[in-house]
Structures are given as structure tokens and as C-alpha cells.
Design a protein around this motif. Structure first.
Motif, PDB file in Angstrom:
ATOM      1  N   MET A 124      10.081   8.747   6.300  1.00  0.00           N
ATOM      2  CA  MET A 124      10.083   9.758   7.365  1.00  0.00           C
ATOM      3  C   MET A 124       9.349  11.161   6.797  1.00  0.00           C
ATOM      4  N   ASP A 125       9.094  11.872   7.575  1.00  0.00           N
ATOM      5  CA  ASP A 125       8.376  13.038   7.376  1.00  0.00           C
ATOM      6  C   ASP A 125       8.662  13.735   5.937  1.00  0.00           C
ATOM      7  N   TYR A 126       7.753  13.994   5.304  1.00  0.00           N
ATOM      8  CA  TYR A 126       8.110  14.440   3.822  1.00  0.00           C
ATOM      9  C   TYR A 126       8.948  15.694   3.982  1.00  0.00           C
TER      10      TYR A 126
ATOM     11  N   GLN B  33       9.010  10.362  12.440  1.00  0.00           N
ATOM     12  CA  GLN B  33       8.230   9.526  11.595  1.00  0.00           C
ATOM     13  C   GLN B  33       6.968  10.420  11.082  1.00  0.00           C
ATOM     14  N   ARG B  34       6.662   9.716   9.879  1.00  0.00           N
ATOM     15  CA  ARG B  34       5.096  10.170   9.245  1.00  0.00           C
ATOM     16  C   ARG B  34       3.876  10.208  10.282  1.00  0.00           C
ATOM     17  N   SER B  35       3.830   9.131  10.802  1.00  0.00           N
ATOM     18  CA  SER B  35       2.609   9.001  11.413  1.00  0.00           C
ATOM     19  C   SER B  35       2.858   7.983  12.489  1.00  0.00           C
TER      20      SER B  35
ATOM     21  N   ALA C 274      14.829  11.683  14.941  1.00  0.00           N
ATOM     22  CA  ALA C 274      14.597  11.723  16.282  1.00  0.00           C
ATOM     23  C   ALA C 274      13.763  10.770  16.929  1.00  0.00           C
ATOM     24  N   ASP C 275      13.107   9.905  16.137  1.00  0.00           N
ATOM     25  CA  ASP C 275      12.226   8.939  16.634  1.00  0.00           C
ATOM     26  C   ASP C 275      12.477   7.495  15.734  1.00  0.00           C
ATOM     27  N   ALA C 276      13.511   7.219  15.087  1.00  0.00           N
ATOM     28  CA  ALA C 276      13.769   6.223  14.475  1.00  0.00           C
ATOM     29  C   ALA C 276      12.975   4.890  14.870  1.00  0.00           C
TER      30      ALA C 276
ATOM     31  N   VAL D 156       1.002  -1.182  -0.071  1.00  0.00           N
ATOM     32  CA  VAL D 156      -0.030  -0.014   0.176  1.00  0.00           C
ATOM     33  C   VAL D 156       1.045   1.156   0.180  1.00  0.00           C
ATOM     34  N   ASP D 157       0.696   2.011  -1.040  1.00  0.00           N
ATOM     35  CA  ASP D 157       1.487   3.180  -0.971  1.00  0.00           C
ATOM     36  C   ASP D 157       0.903   4.439  -1.451  1.00  0.00           C
ATOM     37  N   ALA D 158       1.417   5.352  -0.407  1.00  0.00           N
ATOM     38  CA  ALA D 158       0.420   6.975  -0.771  1.00  0.00           C
ATOM     39  C   ALA D 158       1.376   7.512  -1.812  1.00  0.00           C
ATOM     40  N   GLY D 159       2.416   7.223  -2.306  1.00  0.00           N
ATOM     41  CA  GLY D 159       2.994   7.827  -3.510  1.00  0.00           C
ATOM     42  C   GLY D 159       3.641   9.147  -3.015  1.00  0.00           C
ATOM     43  N   ARG D 160       4.093   9.307  -2.058  1.00  0.00           N
ATOM     44  CA  ARG D 160       4.970  10.619  -1.514  1.00  0.00           C
ATOM     45  C   ARG D 160       6.173  10.254  -1.192  1.00  0.00           C
TER      46      ARG D 160
END
Ligand SMILES: Cc1cc2nc3c(=O)[nH]c(=O)nc-3n(C[C@H](O)[C@H](O)[C@H](O)COP(=O)(O)OP(=O)(O)OC[C@H]3O[C@@H](n4cnc5c(N)ncnc54)[C@H](O)[C@@H]3O)c2cc1C
Length: 322
Positions: A117-119, A240-242, A260-262, A37-41
Motif C-alpha cells: 500500500m501507499d508508502y 493503493q499505491r497505483s 480505504a481501497d483494499a 518485478v519489484d521496485a524495492g520500496r
């Protein structure tokens, strides 16, 4: 969340960047029923090319992802879906259940988190930076230093890591300036180190960048003055992105120089939660496409080994095969 869904997948891969597609390729070749499942970003989508990836040096990132999708289409046990995993949970030793943004719930024996990780890696935000990000403004000299070599280069770093970054960038140019964007917190010894490496320190507040298109030619200071700059290295901290990793119970690694939070993983990509694997940027490795591909491959092999291990303990259950 209702967890009544049957476990139809051997593995769900969350994210279809370099790490996730690499994991899916290994899983498909091992005939595992795999949902990607990929959000493509993907974080490097804006970059002109991928520097330092053997066999694909300078290739636009989108071309790699398109090829990855094409290659995976040859493996009947792999399904690729554009979408977003909203939530995840696991009750006891049961399957993982992930809820997608199409409202479906997907149950799986294993999960590989490869969500990146965060865009934008939480880069600093200055006027003129967004359009040059991943090009003449970059976070990684190994990725983009070659393209700006021998130019007047700047390091925008407001923190204590500026000295290290500036010394690193000297590998690519004799003309490097540390832009502290305000009074630099540098001791006499650090200042001397920079001076003897030929690195200038400019402590004026930086308010923007100038140059045609995605090229930078100068940094602009609050006093209206400008300094020539043909490439700018900026400090970033990956996050983290989420909350997906947290929802699934994965332990975070202590904050490090990169992230920071791997998510904490062992060399096979196994997290603190049995059956939950992770790969790519989200594991806090040096962010690079090569590392993401390698860790995705390792995590997928870890998944297949762990599924085979179950047969040792439950030999009456034959492996499902696609
Ligand atoms: C601007 C920039 C330029 C770079 N340039 C280079 C370079 O030149 N050379 C190099 O080697 N490295 C480069 N890097 C680093 C490299 O791109 C990354 O280390 C690598 O691509 C990380 O891959 P990944 O698969 O872990 O994450 P990503 O590529 O970020 O992929 C993660 C994917 O997961 C998806 N996703 C996230 N959450 C969910 C969810 N909940 N559900 C479904 N999908 C989700 C995202 O949309 C994305 O498609 C660059 C990075 C940046 C930011």
C-alpha cells in the motif's frame, strides 16, 4: 497497449516485499515460470526491526528481503527483476499483459498483485516524524509497542478511532495520553471510559516532536509547551499505491478500519478477476509481515491450483515445467 506478446510466464508477481517473495517461493517450488518485478520500496524498509515475526523477531526488514532473494535464486523457474510495472491489461480470456518501466511487455497466464500500500501508509506529517517513523513513532503497537513499553506514550489521532487506539495502547503502558490535536470529538461516555482507564486527553494543537536521533522524548504544542512522550502511535489509512488493480479490473473492498481501497480477495487470494490474485497489505488484512507472508503463500497455492484446474478441462495440454 499492444497485447501481442506471447505468454511466457505462468505467473508474474508484482512486488517483492514479504507477500511477493513468499508467493514466488511457493511458485518456484511448484516449478512455475515466474517473474517477480519489484521496485524495492517495501513499506517497512525504514523500520529498525520487524517486531512479532516468528523466527525473525527484531530482524531488520532489509535482511529478510535479501534472504528471500537468495533463497529464490535456487529455483531456476523464477526470475527476479528490479523494476516497476507501469500498466496492465487483459483482453477477454487472453493472458495478462504487463508493461514494465524498461519498456518491455510481459504476458502471463496469472498475476499476483503484491505491491503493498501507499508508502508510509499516509501517516500524518509533523516536523520530527519522518526520522522516527517505524521506530519511536509507529502505526501498530503489535509491531513496535514492546520496544516502548512502560514509557509515557501518546496516541495522535484526530478522528473517532482515537479512543480505541488509546485503550489498546494501555496494554503496553500505564501512562497513555490521547493527543487530539484540537478539540476532541468525544462524548461524555467516551471521556469517562478514557478517564477510568487512566488515559489523559490533551486537546492542544501538536506542532512537532523532540528527542535525539530516532528517539522521541516529547511532543511540542502550538503554545510552546511540551509533554513527555517516549513513543507515539499515529492513525493511518492505507491506500493503493497505483491504479494497477483497477486497470486489471479487480473490485475494491468497501472501506474498512485498515484500508480505504483494499483489493477484494477470497481466502485463496483470488480477486474478482479470474486468474488475478492478490496478497499482502493490498488486500486490507491487518498489516504485518507474518500476514503478508501467509497471504502470499496462499495466493501462490491458489495460482498453482488454478493452473492445474485448467488441465482438468484441457487434458491434452501437458504442464510446462522448469
Ligand atoms: C514503518 C512500518 C513499520 C512496520 N513494522 C512492522 C513490524 O515491526 N512487524 C510487522 O509484522 N509488520 C510491520 N509493518 C507492516 C509490514 O511491514 C507490512 O504489513 C508488510 O511488509 C507488507 O508486505 P507487502 O509485501 O504486502 O508490501 P510491501 O512490503 O510494501 O512490498 C511491496 C513491494 O512492491 C513494490 N511495488 C509496488 N508497486 C509496484 C509496481 N507497480 N511494480 C513493481 N513493484 C512494485 C514496492 O516497491 C515494494 O517493494 C510495518 C509497516 C510500516 C509502514
Amino acid at each position: 497497449m499492444d497485447t501481442s506478446t506471447d505468454p511466457i510466464w505462468d505467473c508474474i508477481v508484482v512486488g517483492g516485499g514479504a507477500a511477493g517473495l513468499s508467493a514466488a517461493l511457493v511458485l518456484g517450488r511448484a516449478r512455475r515460470r515466474t517473474l517477480v518485478v519489484d521496485a524495492g520500496r517495501q513499506s517497512n524498509r525504514v523500520a529498525e526491526g520487524m517486531g512479532g515475526l516468528l523466527g525473525h523477531d527484531g530482524l531488520p526488514p532489509a535482511a529478510l528481503y535479501a534472504t528471500g532473494w537468495q533463497e529464490l535464486a535456487a529455483y531456476p523457474s523464477v526470475e527476479l527483476r528490479t523494476g516497476h510495472v507501469r500498466r496492465g491489461e487483459r483482453r477477454g480470456d487472453g493472458p495478462f499483459v504487463l508493461e514494465l518501466d524498461d519498456g518491455s511487455r510481459q504476458a502471463s497466464l496469472r498475476v499476483v498483485l503484491a505491491a503493498g500500500m501507499d508508502y508510509d501508509y499516509r501517516r500524518p506529517d509533523l516536523p520530527g516524524m519522518a526520522e522516527r517513523w517505524g521506530r519511536s513513532v509507529f502505526h501498530c503497537p503489535f509491531c513496535h509497542g514492546w520496544e516502548v513499553r512502560d514509557r509515557a506514550l501518546g496516541v495522535l489521532d484526530r478522528g473517532p478511532t482515537g479512543v480505541r487506539r488509546a485503550l489498546l495502547l494501555r496494554m503496553w503502558s500505564d501512562d497513555v495520553t490521547l493527543l487530539a490535536d484540537g478539540p476532541a470529538e468525544l462524548g461524555a461516555e467516551q471521556r469517562e471510559r478514557l478517564r477510568s482507564a487512566g488515559i489523559a486527553v490533551d486537546e492542544r494543537p501538536v506542532v512537532g516532536l523532540r528527542g535525539p536521533g530516532d528517539t522521541v522524548t516529547a511532543v511540542v504544542f502550538a503554545d510552546g509547551d511540551e509533554r513527555p512522550c517516549g513513543g507515539l502511535l499515529v492513525a493511518v489509512t492505507l491506500r493503493q499505491r497505483s491504479e494497477l488493480a483497477e486497470q486489471l479490473g479487480a473490485v475494491a473492498a468497501p472501506p474498512g478500519p485498515v484500508a480505504a481501497d483494499a483489493v477484494e480477495v477470497d481466502p485463496t487470494g483470488q480477486t474478482s478477476v479470474p486468474g488475478l490474485f492478490a496478497a499482502g497489505d493490498l488486500t486490507g488484512r491487518m498489516p504485518s509481515v507474518a500476514n503478508a507472508i501467509a497471504s502470499g503463500s496462499a495466493a501462490a497455492a491458489g495460482v498453482v491450483h488454478s493452473l492445474a484446474d485448467e488441465l482438468l478441462h484441457a487434458p491434452q495440454r501437458a504442464p510446462a515445467r522448469a
